[in-house]
Motif scaffolding. Structure first.
Motif, PDB file in Angstrom:
ATOM      1  N   ALA A   1      10.121  -9.025  15.385  1.00  0.00           N
ATOM      2  CA  ALA A   1      10.736  -8.704  16.706  1.00  0.00           C
ATOM      3  C   ALA A   1      10.642 -10.340  17.262  1.00  0.00           C
ATOM      4  CB  ALA A   1       9.272  -8.320  17.504  1.00  0.00           C
ATOM      5  N   ALA A   2       9.920 -11.150  16.623  1.00  0.00           N
ATOM      6  CA  ALA A   2      10.018 -12.558  16.957  1.00  0.00           C
ATOM      7  C   ALA A   2      11.415 -13.440  16.347  1.00  0.00           C
ATOM      8  CB  ALA A   2       8.904 -13.449  16.646  1.00  0.00           C
ATOM      9  N   VAL A   3      11.788 -12.533  15.099  1.00  0.00           N
ATOM     10  CA  VAL A   3      13.051 -13.265  14.490  1.00  0.00           C
ATOM     11  C   VAL A   3      14.004 -12.715  15.557  1.00  0.00           C
ATOM     12  CG1 VAL A   3      14.488 -12.925  12.636  1.00  0.00           C
ATOM     13  CG2 VAL A   3      12.001 -13.339  12.255  1.00  0.00           C
TER      14      VAL A   3
ATOM     15  N   VAL B   1      18.898 -13.593  18.911  1.00  0.00           N
ATOM     16  CA  VAL B   1      19.358 -13.090  20.349  1.00  0.00           C
ATOM     17  C   VAL B   1      19.656 -14.404  21.190  1.00  0.00           C
ATOM     18  CG1 VAL B   1      19.355 -11.968  22.477  1.00  0.00           C
ATOM     19  CG2 VAL B   1      18.775 -10.837  20.433  1.00  0.00           C
ATOM     20  N   ALA B   2      18.368 -15.364  21.209  1.00  0.00           N
ATOM     21  CA  ALA B   2      18.616 -16.576  21.967  1.00  0.00           C
ATOM     22  C   ALA B   2      19.781 -17.506  21.436  1.00  0.00           C
ATOM     23  CB  ALA B   2      17.347 -17.079  22.025  1.00  0.00           C
ATOM     24  N   VAL B   3      19.703 -17.689  20.119  1.00  0.00           N
ATOM     25  CA  VAL B   3      20.840 -18.418  19.515  1.00  0.00           C
ATOM     26  C   VAL B   3      22.064 -18.115  19.411  1.00  0.00           C
ATOM     27  CG1 VAL B   3      21.331 -19.522  17.106  1.00  0.00           C
ATOM     28  CG2 VAL B   3      18.881 -19.580  18.103  1.00  0.00           C
TER      29      VAL B   3
ATOM     30  N   LEU C   1      28.449 -17.352  21.757  1.00  0.00           N
ATOM     31  CA  LEU C   1      29.425 -16.564  22.412  1.00  0.00           C
ATOM     32  C   LEU C   1      30.062 -16.813  23.557  1.00  0.00           C
ATOM     33  CD1 LEU C   1      27.157 -13.187  21.767  1.00  0.00           C
ATOM     34  CD2 LEU C   1      29.219 -13.875  20.612  1.00  0.00           C
ATOM     35  N   ALA C   2      31.312 -16.953  23.574  1.00  0.00           N
ATOM     36  CA  ALA C   2      32.083 -17.133  24.843  1.00  0.00           C
ATOM     37  C   ALA C   2      31.580 -15.924  25.861  1.00  0.00           C
ATOM     38  CB  ALA C   2      33.760 -17.206  24.701  1.00  0.00           C
ATOM     39  N   ASP C   3      31.633 -16.173  27.124  1.00  0.00           N
ATOM     40  CA  ASP C   3      31.230 -15.216  27.699  1.00  0.00           C
ATOM     41  C   ASP C   3      31.768 -15.122  29.324  1.00  0.00           C
ATOM     42  OD1 ASP C   3      29.441 -13.143  28.243  1.00  0.00           O
ATOM     43  OD2 ASP C   3      28.050 -14.187  29.348  1.00  0.00           O
TER      44      ASP C   3
END
Length: 135
Positions: free
Chosen positions: A8-10, A15-17, A22-24
């Motif tokens: 879960a921590a990984v 997701v944060a990194v 990602l262009a958004d």
């Protein structure tokens, strides 16, 4: 903590990194959504609406509207399921397959990866291979 982290921590760190790369803008979000739907159809061919909805984690009405748009532009075709005439089966057209074969808008990420050492790029490639197996 690098070693011994929980899955879960990984996942949270990943997701944060990944959001940093990602262009958004609206075009990128639309392209991602289209690719997700096309991949869901491809992985379930001949796909039913409920299978695609379950794969993408959205409700059938929303997926139906999105699939309608893909049918209109010639990326997906619908036909009566040979096993159940009341059910529609979806398949990618050749144009839909071509879209999935084309690289996504990843130029910004590629330019960031070019600044890394070859060994670091290989480590990322290996991580991607592992993530692809985990899906």
């Amino acid at each position: 903590m690098l070693w011994g982290s929980s899955p879960a921590a990984v996942a949270a760190r990943y997701v944060a990194v990944s959001q940093l790369f990602l262009a958004d803008g609206p075009a990128e979000r639309a392209d991602r959504a289209r690719r997700i739907l096309l991949s869901a159809v491809a992985s379930n061919e001949p796909a039913t609406l409920n299978q695609v909805a379950k794969t993408v984690g959205r409700g059938a009405p929303a997926v139906s509207r999105s699939v309608d748009a893909l049918v209109r532009v010639g990326l997906v075709e619908r036909a009566a399921d040979p096993d159940n005439r009341r059910r529609l089966a979806m398949r990618l057209t050749q144009a839909g397959r071509d879209v999935l074969q084309q690289p996504s808008e990843s130029g910004a990420l590629a330019s960031k990866l070019e600044r890394l050492a070859p060994s670091e790029v290989r480590a990322i490639e290996r991580a991607v291979e592992i993530l692809e197996r985990a899906k």
